[in-house]
Scaffold this motif. Structure first.
Motif, PDB file in Angstrom:
ATOM      1  N   PHE A  29      52.552  -5.367   4.888  1.00 28.67           N
ATOM      2  CA  PHE A  29      51.740  -6.543   5.177  1.00 28.67           C
ATOM      3  C   PHE A  29      50.979  -6.342   6.480  1.00 28.67           C
ATOM      4  O   PHE A  29      51.455  -5.651   7.383  1.00 28.67           O
ATOM      5  N   ALA A  30      49.827  -6.979   6.590  1.00 27.52           N
ATOM      6  CA  ALA A  30      49.059  -6.974   7.836  1.00 27.52           C
ATOM      7  C   ALA A  30      48.496  -8.372   8.053  1.00 27.52           C
ATOM      8  O   ALA A  30      48.235  -9.112   7.090  1.00 27.52           O
ATOM      9  N   PRO A  31      48.291  -8.772   9.307  1.00 29.81           N
ATOM     10  CA  PRO A  31      47.774 -10.119   9.583  1.00 29.81           C
ATOM     11  C   PRO A  31      46.421 -10.359   8.921  1.00 29.81           C
ATOM     12  O   PRO A  31      45.501  -9.557   9.058  1.00 29.81           O
ATOM     13  N   GLY A  32      46.318 -11.449   8.184  1.00 24.10           N
ATOM     14  CA  GLY A  32      45.059 -11.792   7.539  1.00 24.10           C
ATOM     15  C   GLY A  32      44.789 -13.286   7.583  1.00 24.10           C
ATOM     16  O   GLY A  32      43.972 -13.804   6.836  1.00 24.10           O
ATOM     17  N   TYR A  33      45.463 -13.977   8.489  1.00 24.83           N
ATOM     18  CA  TYR A  33      45.316 -15.429   8.592  1.00 24.83           C
ATOM     19  C   TYR A  33      45.070 -15.803  10.045  1.00 24.83           C
ATOM     20  O   TYR A  33      45.689 -15.277  10.963  1.00 24.83           O
ATOM     21  N   ASN A  34      44.119 -16.703  10.252  1.00 20.90           N
ATOM     22  CA  ASN A  34      43.789 -17.171  11.592  1.00 20.90           C
ATOM     23  C   ASN A  34      43.346 -16.014  12.492  1.00 20.90           C
ATOM     24  O   ASN A  34      43.738 -15.898  13.644  1.00 20.90           O
ATOM     25  N   ILE A  35      42.506 -15.139  11.919  1.00 13.55           N
ATOM     26  CA  ILE A  35      41.992 -13.979  12.648  1.00 13.55           C
ATOM     27  C   ILE A  35      40.685 -14.365  13.337  1.00 13.55           C
ATOM     28  O   ILE A  35      39.747 -14.850  12.697  1.00 13.55           O
ATOM     29  N   CYS A  36      40.633 -14.153  14.637  1.00 13.41           N
ATOM     30  CA  CYS A  36      39.422 -14.468  15.400  1.00 13.41           C
ATOM     31  C   CYS A  36      38.448 -13.297  15.305  1.00 13.41           C
ATOM     32  O   CYS A  36      38.785 -12.170  15.677  1.00 13.41           O
ATOM     33  N   THR A  37      37.253 -13.556  14.793  1.00 11.29           N
ATOM     34  CA  THR A  37      36.270 -12.492  14.634  1.00 11.29           C
ATOM     35  C   THR A  37      34.893 -13.005  15.043  1.00 11.29           C
ATOM     36  O   THR A  37      34.698 -14.202  15.276  1.00 11.29           O
ATOM     37  N   SER A  38      33.947 -12.104  15.140  1.00 11.99           N
ATOM     38  CA  SER A  38      32.599 -12.477  15.550  1.00 11.99           C
ATOM     39  C   SER A  38      31.874 -13.205  14.428  1.00 11.99           C
ATOM     40  O   SER A  38      32.153 -13.003  13.243  1.00 11.99           O
ATOM     41  N   ARG A  39      30.917 -14.056  14.814  1.00 11.64           N
ATOM     42  CA  ARG A  39      30.129 -14.804  13.841  1.00 11.64           C
ATOM     43  C   ARG A  39      28.653 -14.643  14.170  1.00 11.64           C
ATOM     44  O   ARG A  39      28.238 -14.754  15.329  1.00 11.64           O
TER      45      ARG A  39
END
Length: 255
Positions: A29-39
């Motif tokens: 598993f890898a983090p895929g929730y509430n990930i802060c990314t550029s917009r």
């Protein structure tokens, strides 16, 4: 080189199934929730980041972890956890995956994105867990892990490769002896019920200090008894290895 410790979120886009071959997927598993990314925005003064979720973010998270593991070996961080402490190693893909699986931690989700269903028990019984590089690779000043690797070694039918390790937990916070094997296997038809063409087994034995006889045997992938003849990724963990005890770790090519 920076390692991270994944937060205890549910990792999205992981459909947990037991497929027709008996393999449990996904294995990592890898983090895929509430990930802060550029917009992307054309308006001056608008926020340029956004919190997102999905496979588009969990997948590169895992890929980035694999890239860090490769960098670790090619820059000579093994085994002391500092850059240049040894000669560079060119790790196989199987070794990189074994490292990821060996340090994977139990998953205990807080909530899913859609159903808001709380989870109270770890999913460790079914899967290797979530990526955590600080539990996977020695890093000077950051953890207390000793690691021994075997990279891309060939084994023939009926052969056994065994190493003996003696546990020394003096001044060490880690309590788990963990051994993981990963190997390549050729593809099979979708309708095949026994999917391994080559079966290689991993197990650990605790040896009596005096007689060197086997006191107890530990099997892979949370099995209480018997070898795993289904998966080509196997991990055996001794959750509270006895100090000053010798353990025998064996890889055996059954078929």
């Amino acid at each position: 080189m920076k390692f991270y410790e994944a937060k205890n979120y549910i990792f999205t886009s992981c459909i947990i199934t037991l497929n027709h071959t008996g393999r449990r997927v996904p294995d990592i598993f890898a983090p895929g929730y509430n990930i802060c990314t550029s917009r992307f925005t054309t308006e001056i003064g608008e926020d340029t980041t956004i919190n997102v979720y999905g496979t588009s973010f969990a997948s590169p998270n895992a890929a980035g972890s694999a890239a860090l593991i490769r960098q670790y070996f090619t820059e000579g961080w093994y085994p002391c956890g500092s850059e240049g402490c040894s000669e560079p190693i060119k790790p196989s893909g199987a070794l990189i995956k074994a490292v990821m699986l060996n340090g994977a931690q139990p998953v205990l989700g807080k909530e899913t994105v859609f159903r808001k269903k709380k989870m109270t028990k770890p999913l460790r019984q079914k899967y290797f867990g979530k990526i955590n590089l600080l539990k996977s690779l020695p890093l000077a000043g950051k953890n207390q892990i000793n690691m021994f690797i075997v990279n891309n070694k060939l084994i023939n039918q009926g052969e056994k490769n065994t190493i003996n390790v003696r546990i020394n937990k003096d001044g060490c916070s880690e309590r788990i002896l963990s051994a993981t094997m990963s190997y390549y296997d050729i593809g099979v038809l979708a309708c095949t019920t026994r999917c391994l063409q080559n079966n290689i087994d991993l197990y650990i034995e605790r040896l009596d200090p005096a007689s060197r006889e086997v006191e107890k045997k530990f099997f892979p992938n949370d099995r209480k008894r018997g070898r795993d003849r289904v998966n080509n990724n196997e991990r055996v963990q001794v959750t509270n290895a006895t100090n000053n005890q010798t353990y025998s770790i064996t890889v055996e090519a059954e078929n």
